[in-house]
Design a protein around this motif. Sequence first.
Motif, PDB file in Angstrom:
ATOM      1  N   TYR A   1     -25.107 -26.702  14.949  1.00  0.00           N
ATOM      2  CA  TYR A   1     -25.679 -26.651  13.604  1.00  0.00           C
ATOM      3  C   TYR A   1     -24.737 -25.966  12.627  1.00  0.00           C
ATOM      4  O   TYR A   1     -24.262 -24.859  12.873  1.00  0.00           O
ATOM      5  CB  TYR A   1     -27.017 -25.906  13.624  1.00  0.00           C
ATOM      6  CG  TYR A   1     -28.091 -26.655  14.351  1.00  0.00           C
ATOM      7  CD1 TYR A   1     -28.899 -27.580  13.699  1.00  0.00           C
ATOM      8  CD2 TYR A   1     -28.278 -26.469  15.726  1.00  0.00           C
ATOM      9  CE1 TYR A   1     -29.879 -28.290  14.383  1.00  0.00           C
ATOM     10  CE2 TYR A   1     -29.252 -27.173  16.412  1.00  0.00           C
ATOM     11  CZ  TYR A   1     -30.049 -28.083  15.745  1.00  0.00           C
ATOM     12  OH  TYR A   1     -31.011 -28.791  16.424  1.00  0.00           O
ATOM     13  N   GLY A   2     -24.476 -26.622  11.518  1.00  0.00           N
ATOM     14  CA  GLY A   2     -23.784 -25.989  10.412  1.00  0.00           C
ATOM     15  C   GLY A   2     -24.812 -25.437   9.431  1.00  0.00           C
ATOM     16  O   GLY A   2     -25.960 -25.887   9.407  1.00  0.00           O
ATOM     17  N   ASP A   3     -24.406 -24.457   8.638  1.00  0.00           N
ATOM     18  CA  ASP A   3     -25.305 -23.963   7.605  1.00  0.00           C
ATOM     19  C   ASP A   3     -24.504 -23.668   6.339  1.00  0.00           C
ATOM     20  O   ASP A   3     -23.283 -23.652   6.352  1.00  0.00           O
ATOM     21  CB  ASP A   3     -26.089 -22.732   8.069  1.00  0.00           C
ATOM     22  CG  ASP A   3     -25.212 -21.514   8.309  1.00  0.00           C
ATOM     23  OD1 ASP A   3     -24.463 -21.126   7.391  1.00  0.00           O
ATOM     24  OD2 ASP A   3     -25.268 -20.927   9.398  1.00  0.00           O
ATOM     25  N   ASP A   4     -25.218 -23.477   5.260  1.00  0.00           N
ATOM     26  CA  ASP A   4     -24.588 -23.219   3.963  1.00  0.00           C
ATOM     27  C   ASP A   4     -24.628 -21.745   3.591  1.00  0.00           C
ATOM     28  O   ASP A   4     -24.515 -21.387   2.425  1.00  0.00           O
ATOM     29  CB  ASP A   4     -25.274 -24.048   2.872  1.00  0.00           C
ATOM     30  CG  ASP A   4     -25.074 -25.543   3.099  1.00  0.00           C
ATOM     31  OD1 ASP A   4     -23.923 -25.961   3.310  1.00  0.00           O
ATOM     32  OD2 ASP A   4     -26.066 -26.288   3.078  1.00  0.00           O
ATOM     33  N   GLY A   5     -24.805 -20.889   4.580  1.00  0.00           N
ATOM     34  CA  GLY A   5     -24.849 -19.468   4.311  1.00  0.00           C
ATOM     35  C   GLY A   5     -26.205 -18.957   3.894  1.00  0.00           C
ATOM     36  O   GLY A   5     -26.357 -17.780   3.551  1.00  0.00           O
ATOM     37  N   ASP A   6     -27.220 -19.816   3.925  1.00  0.00           N
ATOM     38  CA  ASP A   6     -28.571 -19.424   3.541  1.00  0.00           C
ATOM     39  C   ASP A   6     -29.201 -18.599   4.666  1.00  0.00           C
ATOM     40  O   ASP A   6     -29.246 -19.026   5.819  1.00  0.00           O
ATOM     41  CB  ASP A   6     -29.411 -20.669   3.269  1.00  0.00           C
ATOM     42  CG  ASP A   6     -30.817 -20.332   2.844  1.00  0.00           C
ATOM     43  OD1 ASP A   6     -31.684 -20.252   3.736  1.00  0.00           O
ATOM     44  OD2 ASP A   6     -31.046 -20.142   1.639  1.00  0.00           O
ATOM     45  N   ALA A   7     -29.728 -17.422   4.330  1.00  0.00           N
ATOM     46  CA  ALA A   7     -30.265 -16.521   5.344  1.00  0.00           C
ATOM     47  C   ALA A   7     -31.465 -17.123   6.071  1.00  0.00           C
ATOM     48  O   ALA A   7     -31.617 -16.941   7.287  1.00  0.00           O
ATOM     49  CB  ALA A   7     -30.649 -15.192   4.709  1.00  0.00           C
ATOM     50  N   VAL A   8     -32.324 -17.841   5.345  1.00  0.00           N
ATOM     51  CA  VAL A   8     -33.483 -18.466   5.974  1.00  0.00           C
ATOM     52  C   VAL A   8     -33.028 -19.523   6.966  1.00  0.00           C
ATOM     53  O   VAL A   8     -33.541 -19.618   8.094  1.00  0.00           O
ATOM     54  CB  VAL A   8     -34.414 -19.071   4.911  1.00  0.00           C
ATOM     55  CG1 VAL A   8     -35.539 -19.865   5.566  1.00  0.00           C
ATOM     56  CG2 VAL A   8     -34.980 -17.978   4.009  1.00  0.00           C
ATOM     57  N   GLU A   9     -32.047 -20.315   6.562  1.00  0.00           N
ATOM     58  CA  GLU A   9     -31.511 -21.362   7.435  1.00  0.00           C
ATOM     59  C   GLU A   9     -30.905 -20.754   8.694  1.00  0.00           C
ATOM     60  O   GLU A   9     -31.122 -21.232   9.813  1.00  0.00           O
ATOM     61  CB  GLU A   9     -30.457 -22.154   6.654  1.00  0.00           C
ATOM     62  CG  GLU A   9     -29.960 -23.399   7.354  1.00  0.00           C
ATOM     63  CD  GLU A   9     -29.015 -24.180   6.455  1.00  0.00           C
ATOM     64  OE1 GLU A   9     -29.140 -25.409   6.405  1.00  0.00           O
ATOM     65  OE2 GLU A   9     -28.148 -23.551   5.816  1.00  0.00           O
TER      66      GLU A   9
END
Length: 219
Positions: free
Chosen positions: A158-166
């Motif tokens: 999984y990649g993420d955009d730096g969002d803490a919830v994600e």
Amino acid sequence: MTQTHTQDYERTDGRRLRLTYAEPDGAVRGGLVVLHEVGGVTDAARLLVASLAAEGWLAAAPHIDEVDTEAERGAGSSLLAATDTTLAWLVDHGVRGDQVGVVGFDLGGTAALVVAANRKLGAAVSVGGRGIGEPAAPGFPTLLDIAGTLTSPWLGLYGDDGDAVEQAEIDKLREEAGRAKVATNVVRYAGASHRFDADPEAAAEAWQRTLAWFDAHLR
């Protein structure tokens, strides 16, 4: 580049499904069901099928978006029915049952986890995918609800955009998957986005992890 082909496959029980597939040039190491993202079997999906075949896997992508019978209208039931038919096609082409796996990208990654929680396969890989805490589509469960019931060895990338919830959702998914009675691993690539568009190095590493997972579990 390995060529892809499209076939309308019909099982002995009358079920039909369109498949796009590619065959290795040499020995077949096993078979992989490739679950596509939103939009159907696109050029990107065909490239993935061809790339897996180049690594020695007989790879087939079912056209799930074209499944539309009265018994299979729900997203979840359509997915499992299409997967079962594709698995039958792989077996028809000489792949043993313990040498078959499933891999999905983006929404197909979500679908791969659903399959891995409902079918006993040699291995499964999800590359990206939505629906961790909320259903990705009607008829799909949340991934947190089913990760602990996995029946196939599963790798989630999984990649993420730096969002803490994600980030927290992915970490929770890792925790839930760890409760399953099969091998699991969840890897998070910070800043890579869910499609790995933002980080080519992360995308390349995720690809190698995918191949290594199948190498380890499909023997």
